[in-house]
Design a protein around this motif. Structure first.
Motif, mmCIF file in Angstrom:
data_model
loop_
_atom_site.group_PDB
_atom_site.id
_atom_site.type_symbol
_atom_site.label_atom_id
_atom_site.label_comp_id
_atom_site.label_asym_id
_atom_site.label_seq_id
_atom_site.Cartn_x
_atom_site.Cartn_y
_atom_site.Cartn_z
ATOM 1 N N GLU A 620 -2.553 -25.579 2.596
ATOM 2 C CA GLU A 620 -3.810 -24.825 2.450
ATOM 3 C C GLU A 620 -4.092 -23.966 3.676
ATOM 4 O O GLU A 620 -4.589 -22.829 3.567
ATOM 5 N N ASN A 621 -3.768 -24.472 4.862
ATOM 6 C CA ASN A 621 -3.972 -23.688 6.084
ATOM 7 C C ASN A 621 -3.130 -22.410 6.069
ATOM 8 O O ASN A 621 -3.616 -21.329 6.435
ATOM 9 N N TYR A 622 -1.877 -22.536 5.663
ATOM 10 C CA TYR A 622 -1.017 -21.344 5.593
ATOM 11 C C TYR A 622 -1.506 -20.382 4.521
ATOM 12 O O TYR A 622 -1.449 -19.160 4.688
ATOM 13 N N LYS A 623 -2.016 -20.917 3.409
ATOM 14 C CA LYS A 623 -2.552 -20.075 2.337
ATOM 15 C C LYS A 623 -3.733 -19.260 2.839
ATOM 16 O O LYS A 623 -3.799 -18.031 2.613
ATOM 17 N N LEU A 624 -4.667 -19.904 3.519
ATOM 18 C CA LEU A 624 -5.846 -19.195 4.032
ATOM 19 C C LEU A 624 -5.446 -18.147 5.069
ATOM 20 O O LEU A 624 -6.018 -17.045 5.107
ATOM 21 N N THR A 625 -4.450 -18.466 5.908
ATOM 22 C CA THR A 625 -3.996 -17.500 6.925
ATOM 23 C C THR A 625 -3.449 -16.235 6.265
ATOM 24 O O THR A 625 -3.743 -15.110 6.694
ATOM 25 N N ILE A 626 -2.676 -16.412 5.204
ATOM 26 C CA ILE A 626 -2.090 -15.252 4.510
ATOM 27 C C ILE A 626 -3.183 -14.409 3.871
ATOM 28 O O ILE A 626 -3.185 -13.168 3.984
ATOM 29 N N ILE A 627 -4.155 -15.055 3.204
ATOM 30 C CA ILE A 627 -5.211 -14.312 2.508
ATOM 31 C C ILE A 627 -6.099 -13.571 3.501
ATOM 32 O O ILE A 627 -6.512 -12.424 3.257
ATOM 33 N N GLN A 628 -6.360 -14.205 4.655
ATOM 34 C CA GLN A 628 -7.229 -13.574 5.651
ATOM 35 C C GLN A 628 -6.517 -12.445 6.402
ATOM 36 O O GLN A 628 -7.095 -11.379 6.620
ATOM 37 N N ASP A 629 -5.273 -12.682 6.794
ATOM 38 C CA ASP A 629 -4.567 -11.707 7.638
ATOM 39 C C ASP A 629 -3.872 -10.610 6.827
ATOM 40 O O ASP A 629 -3.667 -9.499 7.337
ATOM 41 N N TYR A 630 -3.496 -10.910 5.587
ATOM 42 C CA TYR A 630 -2.750 -9.933 4.768
ATOM 43 C C TYR A 630 -3.349 -9.874 3.358
ATOM 44 O O TYR A 630 -2.695 -10.203 2.371
ATOM 45 N N PRO A 631 -4.622 -9.462 3.241
ATOM 46 C CA PRO A 631 -5.307 -9.543 1.936
ATOM 47 C C PRO A 631 -4.708 -8.636 0.858
ATOM 48 O O PRO A 631 -4.838 -8.940 -0.332
ATOM 49 N N ASP A 632 -4.057 -7.542 1.244
ATOM 50 C CA ASP A 632 -3.519 -6.607 0.251
ATOM 51 C C ASP A 632 -2.056 -6.861 -0.107
ATOM 52 O O ASP A 632 -1.481 -6.117 -0.902
ATOM 53 N N SER A 633 -1.467 -7.866 0.471
ATOM 54 C CA SER A 633 -0.041 -8.120 0.238
ATOM 55 C C SER A 633 0.182 -8.806 -1.101
ATOM 56 O O SER A 633 -0.728 -9.421 -1.670
ATOM 57 N N ASP A 634 1.399 -8.679 -1.600
ATOM 58 C CA ASP A 634 1.755 -9.390 -2.836
ATOM 59 C C ASP A 634 1.627 -10.890 -2.657
ATOM 60 O O ASP A 634 1.268 -11.611 -3.604
ATOM 61 N N TYR A 635 1.954 -11.387 -1.440
ATOM 62 C CA TYR A 635 1.872 -12.822 -1.191
ATOM 63 C C TYR A 635 0.432 -13.313 -1.363
ATOM 64 O O TYR A 635 0.184 -14.356 -1.980
ATOM 65 N N ALA A 636 -0.534 -12.561 -0.809
ATOM 66 C CA ALA A 636 -1.943 -12.946 -0.951
ATOM 67 C C ALA A 636 -2.377 -12.884 -2.409
ATOM 68 O O ALA A 636 -3.094 -13.767 -2.908
ATOM 69 N N GLN A 637 -1.956 -11.848 -3.116
ATOM 70 C CA GLN A 637 -2.336 -11.684 -4.515
ATOM 71 C C GLN A 637 -1.802 -12.819 -5.379
ATOM 72 O O GLN A 637 -2.495 -13.320 -6.262
ATOM 73 N N VAL A 638 -0.587 -13.235 -5.138
ATOM 74 C CA VAL A 638 -0.028 -14.306 -5.969
ATOM 75 C C VAL A 638 -0.657 -15.651 -5.630
ATOM 76 O O VAL A 638 -0.755 -16.533 -6.488
ATOM 77 N N LEU A 639 -1.110 -15.833 -4.385
ATOM 78 C CA LEU A 639 -1.820 -17.054 -4.038
ATOM 79 C C LEU A 639 -3.184 -17.112 -4.711
ATOM 80 O O LEU A 639 -3.665 -18.190 -5.091
ATOM 81 N N LEU A 640 -3.810 -15.943 -4.864
ATOM 82 C CA LEU A 640 -5.107 -15.879 -5.545
ATOM 83 C C LEU A 640 -4.960 -15.909 -7.064
ATOM 84 O O LEU A 640 -5.823 -16.446 -7.769
ATOM 85 N N ASP A 641 -3.894 -15.307 -7.568
ATOM 86 C CA ASP A 641 -3.683 -15.227 -9.010
ATOM 87 C C ASP A 641 -2.220 -15.574 -9.303
ATOM 88 O O ASP A 641 -1.335 -14.732 -9.131
ATOM 89 N N PRO A 642 -1.925 -16.791 -9.759
ATOM 90 C CA PRO A 642 -0.534 -17.180 -10.031
ATOM 91 C C PRO A 642 0.174 -16.296 -11.048
ATOM 92 O O PRO A 642 1.404 -16.238 -11.066
#
Length: 886
Positions: A620-642
């Protein structure tokens, strides 16, 4: 009552003379085969047997004996019942086999008496069969098949038909024509139930069946026929071999008690040394840890290990000891024994590969990847391509190779950075220690070399082993990384003598004169290489040369470490499924280099790795770091929407379909629609970086059709600058360059570095024709080689090795420097290659000649006039090497 009209000569010598004279007159009248008389039948039967067949059969037996002595078995596999050797082994017995064929041919031509479809000389069919066997042992299976088939059909009312059928089945087996071999053997089985078979068939039929099933790896059926064959055979050597094979199969099937019994029986029969040795080794392999104590077997094996006669078999003994250790769950002991097996194996490459493969797997299972890589590399280099599981073994070796390369980068660059940041006193102290070790090692190697030279003349001396132990705290003392570095050095440079200027293989390219040193290479590069080459491992500067002392060099070293750590994380995660090591690599990457270019994908990898370890909080810590630091990336998008990638794929499918419609419009000449669709695509699919360059390219070309060429040039120039990495960019550059040349536009286009002109090599004047007649030619330096003695040796060689072929030797002058000798003609390329291979192994013909003074090639009669006209030896050599399998 004695008949007085018949007087017995009193002088015995006179009586013998009368007998001899009578036989002479009988022989003179019986030489002809045209008339069917009693005297002629007797004469030709006696002469064909004792003067022809007997000599030919003795020559055949001599060749078979030589073949049995030369043929080597691979005891790591289940043996075949019959070992006919390799093609090279067969070539060594051409002389006796050709003599057998020649004698058989003489017997048929001079002594056959056939009247009314009946042969009255009983040794003619035996002569044919003898010729077929000789062809068989020469591995000329086509000629053998024809001969056996002839005997079977021509003498169908004779028992020799069954012997010919047995050999015909063996021939089909060697040709791997199983669909023909099996019916032939079944027919012999059926016939044997109805009538008495010839002794050769009766004693060998079951063993041929066993050989058939072993070749097909049907070991259950092979066991049945081996048992019967052992009972029927009267050949002690063959029977003992069959018993050994039976033991091998029992061991493979897990029947260790039966295997043990077979191997003990083999040893009791006092076979040749090699088979007895292998029986003892297999006796150890058949040891059942659940049924008994291994002390006695270990005692026997260790005694064998100390026996000087077994020096070349030590790799096999260590392997047997390792197998016992594995059965007793002593895995560390097994690893050590297998490593010894690999180390001492110098002749038996098959055993070396087997030992290396087993120890590599054990080390890999223990996550000891670096030593495992070295052993996998050894195994792959020696294993045949048809080895079971070769592709997966080779793939694992490649993965570990890549892993070790990146580990070496991290360790090397860390060591260099640490050394670079030291003060000069500490740094020089470490370097001086390395130099001292180097000098000491150099002395040790020289002393070792001197001892080897002295002991080379003594029998049974062992190669000294390197027992030097070094610390592994630092890269340059680590034997694993040094071993890898040594392998890489050999791959790049080959074997180089330890000397000044070792990098330069041709030192004649550097010349010194009064004017200084003349370099043939690029000035700056050559000067740098020369300076480096002047250094030796005894100099401090040698070790300082690669140290990253400047900020730029240190930044480069750190970039290399970051890239290697990222690669390591990926290899551990994707290729090795080693989650802890993958986490360590990615964590180390982000801890040491928080702003590294691989941060985003490495954070996502760490998220996935902790999910796999069921560590929800860390994930969960790594997930939050990705969403906060790279909100427009594909990685963030797939974490928010599988389902993000599913939806993205749908959108990409729509864009691809839209592009197809646009391309169809372009092909139809609808250029206005192309321009409109391209503009619309930039609005509908702004993130589709794969298709947007293609839309832009179609728009540029369509604009050129609708407006002026300048419009297309400007659009293409914009495409190149906007999408420099696109697959359409090179095409756009080519079009733009052509436009600039044709219309003299001032648009500048960057020429790619690899945009070079490739000059096609001229086509060879020679053609490939495998069925044309061939010759073998020797091209000799006239000033170096005496042609007439060479022709005499060739004639002797042909008479001895290829006497049944009518080969002609001719020679002529090729040019002022070379003479040409040809031997021929051969029916096709395979026959010429066969002769060529035997000739090149003949010390009698070529042994006293320097290889640099002559060259030998097969050549077709079609290509020979071209060669003689061009007189270009290198050209033909290049052609021949290109069509000859390596």
């Amino acid at each position: 009552m004695v008949n007085k009209n018949f007087a017995v000569p009193k002088n015995r010598f006179t009586f013998l003379k009368l007998i001899i004279i009578a036989f002479v007159f009988l022989g003179l009248g019986a030489c002809s085969t045209k008339k069917n008389t009693w005297t002629r039948r007797v004469y030709h039967n006696i002469t064909s047997k004792y003067n022809v067949y007997w000599n030919g059969n003795e020559s055949l037996k001599e060749g078979v004996k030589t073949l049995n002595e030369q043929s080597k078995d691979d005891y790591l596999r289940v043996l075949r019942v019959y070992n006919y050797g390799t093609k090279n082994d067969a070539q060594r017995i051409y002389q006796p086999m050709d003599r057998a064929i020649q004698k058989g041919s003489i017997g048929v031509q001079r002594h056959s008496m056939k009247f009314g479809n009946k042969e009255y000389v009983r040794w003619i069919d035996d002569s044919y069969l003898m010729m077929g066997k000789a062809h068989f042992y020469k591995q000329d299976y086509i000629s053998a098949r024809r001969t056996f088939d002839f005997v079977s059909s021509q003498y169908s009312d004779n028992d020799i038909k069954f012997t010919a059928d047995l050999w015909l089945a063996k021939t089909y087996l060697q040709l791997e024509q199983y669909e023909k071999a099996e019916p032939m053997l079944r027919a012999l089985d059926a016939a044997s139930r109805e009538r008495e078979m010839p002794a050769e068939v009766r004693r060998n039929l079951e063993l041929v069946w066993a050989d058939y099933y072993i070749d097909r790896e049907n070991y259950d059926e092979a066991v049945i026929h081996l048992k019967r064959g052992i009972f029927n055979s009267n050949d002690k050597q063959l029977k003992t071999r069959a018993m050994f094979i039976l033991g091998q199969i029992y061991e493979r099937q897990g029947d260790l008690a039966a295997a043990t019994e077979q191997f003990k029986t083999v040893i009791k029969r006092n076979p040749d040394y090699t088979l007895a040795f292998e029986a003892r080794i297999n006796l150890a392999k058949a040891f059942d840890a659940n049924q008994g104590d291994s002390k006695q077997i270990l005692k026997i094996l260790n005694k064998m290990l100390r026996d000087e006669k077994n020096e070349e078999y030590q790799d096999r003994i260590y392997y047997a000891l390792a197998e016992i250790a594995l059965k007793e769950n002593r895995h560390e002991d097994a690893i050590e024994l297998l490593q010894k097996s690999v180390a001492v194996s110098t002749v038996n490459k098959s055993q070396q590969a087997t030992s290396a493969l087993l120890v590599a797997g054990l080390l890999f299972d223990r996550l000891k990847y670096v030593p495992a890589q070295a052993y996998y590399d050894t195994a792959v280099s020696a294993l045949p391509l048809d080895y079971p599981g070769y592709d997966s073994i080779n793939n694992r070796a490649g993965v570990l190779q890549e892993l070790v390369e990146n580990l070496v980068i991290v360790q090397t660059q860390d060591s260099l950075l640490r050394l670079a940041t030291m003060d000069s006193v500490s740094r020089n102290k470490i370097i001086d220690g390395i130099i001292a070790d180097y000098i000491e090692e150099e002395k040790r190697l020289k002393e070792e070399e001197r001892l080897e030279e002295q002991m080379a003349l003594l029998p049974g001396t062992r190669e000294p082993q390197n027992t030097l132990e070094q610390s592994t705290d630092w890269y340059f003392y680590n034997p694993n990384t040094l071993s890898f570095g040594y392998t890489e050095f050999l791959r790049k440079w080959g074997r180089r003598k330890l000397e000044d200027n070792w990098r330069i293989s041709d030192k004649q390219s550097i010349s010194f004169d009064e004017g200084g040193m003349e370099l043939t290479a690029d000035s700056e590069t050559a000067t740098a290489d020369s300076a480096a080459a002047s250094l030796t491992p005894r100099d401090r500067t040698y070790y300082l040369a690669d140290l990253p002392l400047t900020e730029e060099q240190q930044a480069s070293a750190n970039n290399n470490i970051a890239e290697a750590l990222n690669n390591l994380g990926f290899i551990y995660m994707e290729s090795l499924n080693d989650i802890p090591e993958a986490i360590n690599a990615y964590t180390s990457l982000n801890t040491r280099y928080p702003e590294n270019e691989y941060r985003l994908p490495s954070l996502y990898a760490l998220y996935k790795l902790h999910i796999a370890k069921q560590e929800a909080e860390a994930a969960e810590n790594y997930k939050l770091t990705i969403i906060q630091d790279y909100p427009d990336s594909d990685y963030a998008q797939v974490l928010l929407d599988p389902d993000y990638f599913v939806k993205k794929a749908t959108a990409q499918g729509e864009s691809a379909a839209f592009y197809e419609r646009t391309y169809d419009a372009y092909k139809a000449g609808q250029y206005f629609r192309v321009v409109m669709n391209a503009d619309r695509a930039t609005q509908l699919y702004p993130n589709d970086t794969a298709l947007l360059p293609r839309f832009a390219f179609l728009r540029a070309v369509a604009s050129g059709r609708l407006e002026v060429v300048d419009t297309m040039a400007v659009a293409l120039d914009k495409l190149i600058k906007t999408y420099p990495q696109s697959s359409v960019t090179p095409l756009a550059q080519d079009i733009l360059r052509n436009i600039g040349k044709t219309y003299e536009l001032s648009v500048e286009v960057e020429i790619p570095e690899d945009d070079t002109v490739t000059i096609a090599s001229p086509e060879s004047p020679y053609i490939v024709n495998t069925q044309s007649q061939y010759m073998v030619m020797l091209v000799c330096k006239t000033a170096k080689i005496r042609i007439d003695p060479l022709k005499v040796r060739l004639s002797d060689f042909n008479q001895r090795e290829f006497s049944i072929q009518s080969l002609m030797i001719k020679n002529l002058v090729l040019d002022k420097d070379y003479s040409l000798i040809t031997v021929g003609n051969f029916a096709n390329r395979d026959a010429a290659i066969d002769y060529f291979e035997v000739l090149t192994q003949s010390d009698y013909v070529l042994g006293g000649m320097n290889k640099a003074d002559y060259s030998t090639y097969p050549i077709s009669l079609t290509n020979y006039p071209i060669f003689y006209r061009n007189k270009n030896i290198d050209e033909y050599a290049s052609f021949w090497n290109s069509i000859t399998p390596k």
